[in-house]
Design a protein around this motif. Structure first.
Motif, PDB file in Angstrom:
ATOM      1  N   ARG A  34       0.842  -1.213   0.000  1.00 43.67           N
ATOM      2  CA  ARG A  34       0.000   0.000   0.000  1.00 43.67           C
ATOM      3  C   ARG A  34       0.870   1.254   0.000  1.00 43.67           C
ATOM      4  N   LEU A  35       2.039   1.174   0.590  1.00 45.37           N
ATOM      5  CA  LEU A  35       2.937   2.328   0.668  1.00 45.37           C
ATOM      6  C   LEU A  35       3.818   2.469  -0.569  1.00 45.37           C
ATOM      7  N   ARG A  36       3.899   1.420  -1.382  1.00 43.28           N
ATOM      8  CA  ARG A  36       4.714   1.466  -2.594  1.00 43.28           C
ATOM      9  C   ARG A  36       3.903   1.834  -3.822  1.00 43.28           C
ATOM     10  N   GLU A  37       2.620   1.555  -3.787  1.00 38.83           N
ATOM     11  CA  GLU A  37       1.763   1.780  -4.949  1.00 38.83           C
ATOM     12  C   GLU A  37       1.833   3.226  -5.420  1.00 38.83           C
ATOM     13  N   GLY A  38       2.065   3.367  -6.707  1.00 41.58           N
ATOM     14  CA  GLY A  38       2.030   4.690  -7.317  1.00 41.58           C
ATOM     15  C   GLY A  38       3.215   5.576  -6.983  1.00 41.58           C
ATOM     16  N   ARG A  39       4.263   4.998  -6.423  1.00 37.11           N
ATOM     17  CA  ARG A  39       5.445   5.769  -6.036  1.00 37.11           C
ATOM     18  C   ARG A  39       6.686   5.216  -6.709  1.00 37.11           C
ATOM     19  N   LEU A  40       7.686   6.061  -6.792  1.00 43.37           N
ATOM     20  CA  LEU A  40       9.007   5.641  -7.259  1.00 43.37           C
ATOM     21  C   LEU A  40       9.889   5.374  -6.048  1.00 43.37           C
ATOM     22  N   PRO A  41      10.740   4.364  -6.125  1.00 45.66           N
ATOM     23  CA  PRO A  41      11.634   4.116  -4.994  1.00 45.66           C
ATOM     24  C   PRO A  41      12.681   5.222  -4.869  1.00 45.66           C
ATOM     25  N   VAL A  42      13.137   5.440  -3.649  1.00 46.14           N
ATOM     26  CA  VAL A  42      14.244   6.364  -3.394  1.00 46.14           C
ATOM     27  C   VAL A  42      15.543   5.705  -3.851  1.00 46.14           C
ATOM     28  N   PHE A  43      15.690   4.434  -3.525  1.00 48.27           N
ATOM     29  CA  PHE A  43      16.841   3.633  -3.932  1.00 48.27           C
ATOM     30  C   PHE A  43      16.333   2.319  -4.509  1.00 48.27           C
ATOM     31  N   ALA A  44      17.019   1.816  -5.534  1.00 51.49           N
ATOM     32  CA  ALA A  44      16.696   0.519  -6.121  1.00 51.49           C
ATOM     33  C   ALA A  44      18.000  -0.094  -6.614  1.00 51.49           C
ATOM     34  N   PHE A  45      18.301  -1.284  -6.125  1.00 56.06           N
ATOM     35  CA  PHE A  45      19.553  -1.946  -6.464  1.00 56.06           C
ATOM     36  C   PHE A  45      19.291  -3.349  -6.999  1.00 56.06           C
ATOM     37  N   SER A  46      20.120  -3.752  -7.938  1.00 58.45           N
ATOM     38  CA  SER A  46      20.047  -5.078  -8.535  1.00 58.45           C
ATOM     39  C   SER A  46      21.360  -5.805  -8.306  1.00 58.45           C
ATOM     40  N   ALA A  47      21.255  -7.098  -8.093  1.00 56.94           N
ATOM     41  CA  ALA A  47      22.432  -7.970  -8.038  1.00 56.94           C
ATOM     42  C   ALA A  47      22.485  -8.718  -9.364  1.00 56.94           C
ATOM     43  N   LEU A  48      23.617  -8.593 -10.054  1.00 53.56           N
ATOM     44  CA  LEU A  48      23.792  -9.227 -11.359  1.00 53.56           C
ATOM     45  C   LEU A  48      24.899 -10.266 -11.271  1.00 53.56           C
ATOM     46  N   ASP A  49      24.665 -11.432 -11.875  1.00 51.71           N
ATOM     47  CA  ASP A  49      25.725 -12.442 -11.897  1.00 51.71           C
ATOM     48  C   ASP A  49      26.707 -12.127 -13.020  1.00 51.71           C
ATOM     49  N   GLU A  50      27.710 -12.979 -13.189  1.00 46.15           N
ATOM     50  CA  GLU A  50      28.774 -12.704 -14.166  1.00 46.15           C
ATOM     51  C   GLU A  50      28.270 -12.619 -15.601  1.00 46.15           C
ATOM     52  N   SER A  51      27.106 -13.196 -15.878  1.00 48.57           N
ATOM     53  CA  SER A  51      26.538 -13.109 -17.227  1.00 48.57           C
ATOM     54  C   SER A  51      25.625 -11.891 -17.396  1.00 48.57           C
ATOM     55  N   GLY A  52      25.444 -11.115 -16.308  1.00 49.27           N
ATOM     56  CA  GLY A  52      24.572  -9.946 -16.365  1.00 49.27           C
ATOM     57  C   GLY A  52      23.126 -10.255 -16.027  1.00 49.27           C
ATOM     58  N   ARG A  53      22.845 -11.474 -15.593  1.00 46.81           N
ATOM     59  CA  ARG A  53      21.477 -11.877 -15.220  1.00 46.81           C
ATOM     60  C   ARG A  53      21.145 -11.345 -13.833  1.00 46.81           C
ATOM     61  N   LEU A  54      19.956 -10.777 -13.691  1.00 43.73           N
ATOM     62  CA  LEU A  54      19.514 -10.260 -12.395  1.00 43.73           C
ATOM     63  C   LEU A  54      19.201 -11.433 -11.471  1.00 43.73           C
ATOM     64  N   VAL A  55      19.887 -11.481 -10.323  1.00 37.19           N
ATOM     65  CA  VAL A  55      19.684 -12.573  -9.363  1.00 37.19           C
ATOM     66  C   VAL A  55      19.255 -12.061  -7.993  1.00 37.19           C
ATOM     67  N   GLY A  56      19.100 -10.740  -7.847  1.00 35.78           N
ATOM     68  CA  GLY A  56      18.646 -10.176  -6.588  1.00 35.78           C
ATOM     69  C   GLY A  56      18.179  -8.751  -6.776  1.00 35.78           C
ATOM     70  N   THR A  57      17.308  -8.320  -5.883  1.00 38.83           N
ATOM     71  CA  THR A  57      16.777  -6.960  -5.937  1.00 38.83           C
ATOM     72  C   THR A  57      16.413  -6.478  -4.542  1.00 38.83           C
ATOM     73  N   VAL A  58      16.578  -5.190  -4.329  1.00 37.48           N
ATOM     74  CA  VAL A  58      16.079  -4.544  -3.119  1.00 37.48           C
ATOM     75  C   VAL A  58      15.746  -3.100  -3.485  1.00 37.48           C
ATOM     76  N   ARG A  59      14.662  -2.608  -2.886  1.00 41.99           N
ATOM     77  CA  ARG A  59      14.223  -1.234  -3.130  1.00 41.99           C
ATOM     78  C   ARG A  59      13.822  -0.603  -1.804  1.00 41.99           C
ATOM     79  N   LEU A  60      13.936   0.729  -1.753  1.00 40.83           N
ATOM     80  CA  LEU A  60      13.556   1.489  -0.556  1.00 40.83           C
ATOM     81  C   LEU A  60      12.664   2.652  -0.978  1.00 40.83           C
ATOM     82  N   TRP A  61      11.656   2.921  -0.177  1.00 38.35           N
ATOM     83  CA  TRP A  61      10.598   3.873  -0.502  1.00 38.35           C
ATOM     84  C   TRP A  61      10.443   4.886   0.629  1.00 38.35           C
TER      85      TRP A  61
END
Length: 183
Positions: A34-61
């Protein structure tokens, strides 16, 4: 080797697929959503493996109480099941929290398992005067301070703050939460 990078628009599809894999449609029904809907995150990070595939994510609002006192809401944090046990989640968390501190944010809150998040400094019982817009198990409502007393300043119902997402809801959230029901 895993790289932690700022999320870019090209990560969106892989991020959503990972969140679906880890949490399914249930993630759209959570109080924190409910607090994320319709908002952009302040921070958003992705974890990428050696092939560039996304294997993790975290966001802060950004969230705020009725007096304008703000904190950051962390979540969701997700790691590809194939990478669990390789500390991808720990690296994402430490990177995200470091950025929060560097940029002068006073605190971070989340709803999660104390047994996991205590290693990063999160504590239960720090948000007794604050609430979220929906049911939350109080022992899972956790906080971490970067500025002493910051969490004590949060009072009452927290609401979404920060920048609005002018692109609108995703197709996935439109099905679960039609615009007519978001009012």
């Amino acid at each position: 080797m895993i790289d932690i990078v700022e999320e870019v628009p090209a990560h969106a599809g892989a991020r959503e697929a990972l969140l679906d894999l880890c949490f399914g449609d249930e993630r759209f029904r959570k109080t924190s959503e409910r607090l994320r809907e319709g908002r952009l995150p302040v921070f958003a990070f992705s974890a990428l493996d050696e092939s560039g595939r996304l294997v993790g994510t975290v966001r802060l609002w950004s969230v705020a109480d009725r007096n304008g006192n703000q904190s950051l809401l962390l979540g969701p944090l997700a790691v590809d099941p194939a990478c669990r046990g390789s500390k991808v989640g720990d690296r994402l968390m430490r990177h995200a929290l470091n950025q929060c501190a560097v940029y002068g944010h006073g605190s971070v809150i989340l709803v999660g398992d104390l047994s996991y998040y205590t290693r990063f400094g999160f504590e239960a019982g720090r948000l007794d005067d604050a609430s979220l817009p929906g049911p939350v198990s109080r022992e899972r409502f956790l906080g971490l301070e970067f500025a002493a007393g910051h969490l004590a300043g949060l009072n009452g119902l927290l609401s979404a703050a920060g920048l609005a997402d002018l692109a609108g809801p995703t197709a996935a959230t439109q099905d679960l939460y039609p615009v007519s029901k978001l009012v």
